[in-house]
Scaffold this motif. Structure first.
Motif, short mmCIF file in Angstrom:
data_model
loop_
_atom_site.label_atom_id
_atom_site.label_comp_id
_atom_site.label_asym_id
_atom_site.label_seq_id
_atom_site.Cartn_x
_atom_site.Cartn_y
_atom_site.Cartn_z
N ALA A 88 0.06 -9.63 -1.39
CA ALA A 88 0.59 -9.05 -2.63
C ALA A 88 0.42 -7.54 -2.59
N TRP A 89 1.38 -6.82 -3.19
CA TRP A 89 1.25 -5.37 -3.17
C TRP A 89 1.94 -4.71 -4.37
N ILE A 90 1.59 -3.44 -4.55
CA ILE A 90 2.19 -2.58 -5.56
C ILE A 90 3.08 -1.57 -4.85
N SER A 91 4.30 -1.38 -5.33
CA SER A 91 5.22 -0.41 -4.74
C SER A 91 5.66 0.61 -5.78
N ALA A 92 6.12 1.74 -5.27
CA ALA A 92 6.74 2.77 -6.11
C ALA A 92 7.90 3.36 -5.33
N PRO A 93 8.88 3.95 -6.02
CA PRO A 93 10.03 4.52 -5.31
C PRO A 93 9.67 5.81 -4.58
N SER A 94 10.24 5.98 -3.40
CA SER A 94 10.06 7.20 -2.60
C SER A 94 11.37 7.46 -1.87
N SER A 95 12.27 8.19 -2.52
CA SER A 95 13.59 8.47 -1.97
C SER A 95 14.32 7.16 -1.66
N LEU A 96 14.67 6.93 -0.39
CA LEU A 96 15.43 5.74 -0.02
C LEU A 96 14.54 4.54 0.29
N PHE A 97 13.27 4.64 -0.05
CA PHE A 97 12.31 3.60 0.31
C PHE A 97 11.48 3.17 -0.89
N ALA A 98 10.89 1.99 -0.76
CA ALA A 98 9.79 1.57 -1.62
C ALA A 98 8.52 1.75 -0.80
N VAL A 99 7.56 2.50 -1.31
CA VAL A 99 6.33 2.75 -0.58
C VAL A 99 5.22 1.90 -1.18
N PHE A 100 4.41 1.29 -0.31
CA PHE A 100 3.32 0.43 -0.77
C PHE A 100 2.14 1.31 -1.17
N LEU A 101 1.71 1.19 -2.42
CA LEU A 101 0.59 1.99 -2.92
C LEU A 101 -0.74 1.29 -2.70
N ASP A 102 -0.76 -0.01 -2.84
CA ASP A 102 -1.98 -0.79 -2.61
C ASP A 102 -1.56 -2.19 -2.18
N VAL A 103 -2.35 -2.78 -1.30
CA VAL A 103 -2.00 -4.07 -0.70
C VAL A 103 -3.24 -4.95 -0.64
N VAL A 104 -3.07 -6.23 -0.94
CA VAL A 104 -4.09 -7.24 -0.66
C VAL A 104 -3.45 -8.26 0.27
N GLU A 105 -3.88 -8.28 1.53
CA GLU A 105 -3.27 -9.18 2.50
C GLU A 105 -3.79 -10.61 2.34
N ALA A 106 -2.92 -11.55 2.66
CA ALA A 106 -3.33 -12.95 2.73
C ALA A 106 -4.37 -13.12 3.83
N THR A 107 -5.18 -14.13 3.71
CA THR A 107 -6.19 -14.40 4.73
C THR A 107 -5.68 -15.32 5.83
N ALA A 108 -4.51 -15.92 5.64
CA ALA A 108 -3.96 -16.82 6.65
C ALA A 108 -3.67 -16.06 7.94
N ALA A 109 -3.80 -16.76 9.06
CA ALA A 109 -3.55 -16.12 10.35
C ALA A 109 -2.10 -15.65 10.46
N VAL A 110 -1.17 -16.44 9.96
CA VAL A 110 0.24 -16.06 9.92
C VAL A 110 0.54 -15.58 8.51
N ARG A 111 0.85 -14.30 8.34
CA ARG A 111 0.99 -13.73 7.01
C ARG A 111 1.92 -12.52 7.07
N TYR A 112 2.27 -11.99 5.91
CA TYR A 112 2.98 -10.73 5.83
C TYR A 112 1.92 -9.64 6.01
N ALA A 113 1.99 -8.93 7.12
CA ALA A 113 1.03 -7.87 7.40
C ALA A 113 1.54 -6.57 6.79
N ALA A 114 0.76 -5.98 5.91
CA ALA A 114 1.19 -4.76 5.22
C ALA A 114 -0.02 -3.87 4.98
N ALA A 115 0.24 -2.60 4.69
CA ALA A 115 -0.83 -1.65 4.46
C ALA A 115 -0.34 -0.56 3.52
N PRO A 116 -1.24 0.06 2.75
CA PRO A 116 -0.84 1.19 1.91
C PRO A 116 -0.14 2.27 2.73
N GLY A 117 0.91 2.83 2.16
CA GLY A 117 1.69 3.84 2.87
C GLY A 117 2.89 3.30 3.61
#
Length: 259
Positions: free
Chosen positions: A99-128
């Motif tokens: 799960a994450w929080i996004s905000a607009p940044s020109s032509l992109f959505a930028v991730f401000l904060d992320v909590v990754e799933a603990t499952a081995a197969v998951r959506y891997a994401a990071a702030p920025g």
């Protein structure tokens, strides 16, 4: 267009963050294949500015606490609301997905904060991290709350045709997705940005700031859970901000009945 010197600085900081210990000039030259003189100039500049130091004589260089102080000062100036952080922590725990929080940044959505799933197969994401604003659930949730004129200008600048197999291929398709998502109460993407990933997102307006809250994961787990996850996001928003928050702030978007 990117600036090479800034790219090198960011790469160096990420290198230290991953390495977690001092690095010598030789280590850095070997890691990045930079000319020795260029690497020396970068290190010297950062040392003189107080951003690098030598923990031990001739033992290599390491970032000082000045980076932390700078980051804290920046975060205090435009903080991510703690209520949104609470929401993504709870969503990650209850859904088992990232799960994450996004905000607009020109032509992109930028991730401000992320909590990754603990499952081995998951959506891997990071702030920025950034994703295209026009083809992702996170981005479309943000677009839905922009003034129409601003949104139209932005959509004329985006590119089509080189994302996932289910990505919109025209401005008309993006507009249709925005209309459908607003009527449904949440935005959905599946194999749009990445072939094997999907997610749902809901916009949140706080004052003059637009955010989106997203739950995403591998399609084989989340494809049948889209409505459930969307309802969970709306319920979490209601818990943190009150049951009337979305109705009062999200003109043209109808939350699901349970929210």
């Amino acid at each position: 267009m990117t600036v090479r010197q800034i790219e090198n600085l960011v790469a160096l900081l990420e290198y230290f963050a991953e390495r977690q210990k001092p690095a010598t000039l030789a280590d850095i030259v070997r890691q990045f294949d930079w000319p020795r003189s260029s690497a020396f100039n970068i290190l010297t500049t950062l040392i003189e500015a107080g951003y690098l130091y030598e923990p031990r004589a001739r033992g290599g260089y390491y970032p000082t606490q000045r980076w932390l102080q700078l980051g804290q000062a920046l975060a205090e100036g435009e903080p991510v609301p703690e209520a949104l952080r609470n929401i993504i922590r709870n969503l990650a725990a209850t859904t088992g997905e990232t799960a994450w929080i996004s905000a607009p940044s020109s032509l992109f959505a930028v991730f401000l904060d992320v909590v990754e799933a603990t499952a081995a197969v998951r959506y891997a994401a990071a702030p920025g991290q950034r994703v295209p604003i026009h083809i992702t659930a996170s981005g479309q949730a943000l677009l839905s709350k922009m003034p129409p004129q601003d949104r139209d200008v932005l959509l004329r600048k985006v590119s089509f045709g080189h994302w996932g197999p289910k990505a919109p291929q025209s401005i008309a398709e993006v507009q249709a997705a925005l209309t459908e998502g607003s009527a449904r109460g949440w935005f959905h993407s599946a194999a749009a940005y990445s072939p094997d990933l999907g997610g749902v997102s809901v916009p949140v307006v706080i004052g003059e700031r637009i955010f989106s809250l997203t739950v995403a994961g591998p399609l084989y787990r989340v494809a049948e859970m889209a409505e459930t996850h969307a309802t969970a996001i709306h319920d979490a928003i209601a818990t943190e901000f009150g049951r009337d928050h979305s109705t009062a702030t999200l003109t043209g978007l109808e939350p699901p009945a349970r929210a």
